[in-house]
Design a protein around this motif. Structure first.
Motif, PDB file in Angstrom:
ATOM      1  N   LEU A  89     -14.686  93.134 -49.953  1.00 33.79           N
ATOM      2  CA  LEU A  89     -13.460  93.697 -49.391  1.00 33.79           C
ATOM      3  C   LEU A  89     -12.908  92.714 -48.367  1.00 33.79           C
ATOM      4  O   LEU A  89     -13.677  92.132 -47.594  1.00 33.79           O
ATOM      5  N   GLN A  90     -11.607  92.547 -48.357  1.00 35.73           N
ATOM      6  CA  GLN A  90     -10.992  91.731 -47.318  1.00 35.73           C
ATOM      7  C   GLN A  90      -9.790  92.485 -46.761  1.00 35.73           C
ATOM      8  O   GLN A  90      -8.880  92.863 -47.488  1.00 35.73           O
ATOM      9  N   GLY A  91      -9.831  92.721 -45.449  1.00 35.63           N
ATOM     10  CA  GLY A  91      -8.720  93.336 -44.748  1.00 35.63           C
ATOM     11  C   GLY A  91      -7.939  92.259 -44.023  1.00 35.63           C
ATOM     12  O   GLY A  91      -8.532  91.369 -43.406  1.00 35.63           O
ATOM     13  N   VAL A  92      -6.615  92.315 -44.100  1.00 30.38           N
ATOM     14  CA  VAL A  92      -5.756  91.300 -43.483  1.00 30.38           C
ATOM     15  C   VAL A  92      -4.758  91.994 -42.563  1.00 30.38           C
ATOM     16  O   VAL A  92      -4.057  92.904 -42.987  1.00 30.38           O
ATOM     17  N   THR A 102      -2.890  85.843 -37.559  1.00 27.42           N
ATOM     18  CA  THR A 102      -3.431  86.609 -38.679  1.00 27.42           C
ATOM     19  C   THR A 102      -4.925  86.785 -38.501  1.00 27.42           C
ATOM     20  O   THR A 102      -5.618  85.873 -38.073  1.00 27.42           O
ATOM     21  N   GLU A 103      -5.413  87.967 -38.851  1.00 27.51           N
ATOM     22  CA  GLU A 103      -6.854  88.226 -38.852  1.00 27.51           C
ATOM     23  C   GLU A 103      -7.273  88.607 -40.263  1.00 27.51           C
ATOM     24  O   GLU A 103      -6.650  89.451 -40.897  1.00 27.51           O
ATOM     25  N   ARG A 104      -8.314  87.947 -40.740  1.00 23.37           N
ATOM     26  CA  ARG A 104      -8.921  88.291 -42.029  1.00 23.37           C
ATOM     27  C   ARG A 104     -10.362  88.679 -41.761  1.00 23.37           C
ATOM     28  O   ARG A 104     -11.107  87.919 -41.158  1.00 23.37           O
ATOM     29  N   ILE A 105     -10.732  89.856 -42.220  1.00 28.74           N
ATOM     30  CA  ILE A 105     -12.112  90.329 -42.127  1.00 28.74           C
ATOM     31  C   ILE A 105     -12.626  90.451 -43.553  1.00 28.74           C
ATOM     32  O   ILE A 105     -12.038  91.156 -44.372  1.00 28.74           O
ATOM     33  N   ILE A 140     -15.297  86.444 -40.436  1.00 35.33           N
ATOM     34  CA  ILE A 140     -13.928  86.448 -39.927  1.00 35.33           C
ATOM     35  C   ILE A 140     -13.383  85.032 -40.130  1.00 35.33           C
ATOM     36  O   ILE A 140     -13.424  84.209 -39.222  1.00 35.33           O
ATOM     37  N   PRO A 141     -12.892  84.741 -41.342  1.00 34.96           N
ATOM     38  CA  PRO A 141     -12.401  83.380 -41.625  1.00 34.96           C
ATOM     39  C   PRO A 141     -11.121  83.021 -40.876  1.00 34.96           C
ATOM     40  O   PRO A 141     -10.808  81.852 -40.731  1.00 34.96           O
ATOM     41  N   GLU A 142     -10.377  84.017 -40.401  1.00 40.39           N
ATOM     42  CA  GLU A 142      -9.152  83.770 -39.646  1.00 40.39           C
ATOM     43  C   GLU A 142      -9.049  84.848 -38.585  1.00 40.39           C
ATOM     44  O   GLU A 142      -9.115  86.038 -38.901  1.00 40.39           O
TER      45      GLU A 142
END
Length: 149
Positions: A89-92, A102-105, A140-142
């Protein structure tokens, strides 16, 4: 030093959710929690009971508009084949008006806990389903900015 402003808040409608790189446009809400699992450690000469972290556990909930049987099928895959289904799952979060970036989890090895196999409600204008899940890793890539400009 710059200060926090009201426009720095993030509009929740600017979020997106992806499952194995496919956008889930019918998601209503998403939350995930990492919890530390601790054991008690008694220490001689100390009245305080110490705590030692021994592992982590991840849980979450997806709330979706009921427009597909995708998640029921994922759970039934285990029932019919014995092979459990895991996914990413990726939440943006990306509200350009907030100035926060921007935050990517990314949640790894996600696995559904339960799904409603059937649901009807004559008073509901839009059916929703809540899907609890677990996960076994996060990245957390971003990330959002820490300071304010």
């Amino acid at each position: 030093m710059a200060k926090f402003r009201a426009d720095n808040t993030i509009n929740g409608r600017e979020a997106r959710l992806f499952i194995d790189s496919d956008e889930i446009g019918y998601a209503k809400s998403f939350e995930a929690t990492i919890e530390k699992n601790k054991v008690d450690v008694a220490i001689l000469g100390n009245r305080w009971l110490g705590k030692k972290t021994t592992s982590l556990s991840g849980t979450g909930t997806l709330t979706l508009y009921k427009v597909t049987t995708k998640f029921s099928k994922m759970l039934l895959e285990y029932a019919t084949t014995g092979k459990d289904v895991y996914f990413t799952l990726q939440g943006v979060l990306d509200d350009p008006g907030s100035g926060r970036g921007t935050e990517r989890i990314t949640l790894l090895n996600c696995n559904i806990d339960s799904v409603k196999i059937g649901q009807f409600n004559v008073e509901a204008e839009a059916l929703e389903e809540e899907i609890p899940f677990t996960f076994e890793g996060a990245e957390i890539p971003e990330a959002l900015k820490d300071g304010f400009e």
